[in-house]
Design a protein around this motif. Structure first.
Motif, PDB file in Angstrom:
ATOM      1  N   LEU A  11      32.208  43.511  31.321  1.00 33.70           N
ATOM      2  CA  LEU A  11      32.378  44.292  30.092  1.00 33.70           C
ATOM      3  C   LEU A  11      31.046  44.691  29.458  1.00 33.70           C
ATOM      4  O   LEU A  11      30.923  44.748  28.240  1.00 33.70           O
ATOM      5  CB  LEU A  11      33.222  43.493  29.092  1.00 33.70           C
ATOM      6  N   SER A  29      39.056  45.057  27.919  1.00 35.45           N
ATOM      7  CA  SER A  29      39.265  44.273  29.137  1.00 35.45           C
ATOM      8  C   SER A  29      40.244  44.906  30.112  1.00 35.45           C
ATOM      9  O   SER A  29      40.017  44.902  31.322  1.00 35.45           O
ATOM     10  CB  SER A  29      39.778  42.872  28.773  1.00 35.45           C
ATOM     11  N   GLY A  50      37.623  38.803  31.090  1.00 36.28           N
ATOM     12  CA  GLY A  50      36.549  39.711  30.730  1.00 36.28           C
ATOM     13  C   GLY A  50      35.258  38.931  30.603  1.00 36.28           C
ATOM     14  O   GLY A  50      35.231  37.866  29.975  1.00 36.28           O
TER      15      GLY A  50
END
Length: 162
Positions: A11, A29, A50
């Motif tokens: 991320l 995510s 994530g």
């Protein structure tokens, strides 16, 4: 075929927007991902973590079909995970992002790497011992632990409240 597969998503671009309040954790995510393997999703993709700055920042149970758009990006359907929420704040359980050659934003990890669920536990007069691959963990009756790993391996210890 794996029992459960964890999909790790990097991320690096979207989590800063979550921190600014521009996106939700779910949007950052679960949203559009390139180069996701249909075979991995169909076979056993059940959990998505994530990762930001090599730390787990979100955990989602994948609850519905993944949708692939015309450009090949995949969007997952999921809900915050209760079973995997304890990993939020922990180090990335996969390969570290940010090192040379790790540009791909998707990784796959079998949950046994996180749980050791397939490790038989031996109990010998109060000493419990489990072996996962070539790593051994022994815990005595007082809760003291010894980890034995081959030379050259890295061990990360994360403490939590009792």
């Amino acid at each position: 075929m794996c029992e459960v597969l964890v999909i790790l998503v990097h991320l690096s671009a979207t989590w800063p927007r979550v921190l600014k309040g521009e996106l939700s954790a779910a949007e950052a995510s679960l949203g559009s991902w390139y180069n996701v393997s249909d075979a991995k999703i169909e076979a056993c993709g059940d959990v998505l973590l994530g990762i930001y700055d090599n730390t787990v920042v979100s955990a989602f149970d994948l609850t519905g079909p993944a949708v692939r758009d015309a450009e090949g990006r995949v969007t997952f359907t999921g809900s915050p995970s209760q079973d995997w929420a304890h990993l939020v704040g922990m180090p990335n359980p996969g390969k570290a992002w940010g090192v040379r050659g790790m540009a791909r934003p998707i990784q796959y990890l079998e949950t046994t790497a996180l749980t050791g669920a397939l490790a038989p536990i031996e109990d010998d007069r109060g000493l419990r011992r489990a072996v996962v691959g070539d790593v051994a963990l022994s815990v005595d009756a007082d809760g003291n632990a010894v980890v034995s790993v081959p030379a050259g391996r890295t061990v990360t210890v994360v403490t939590r409240e009792a």
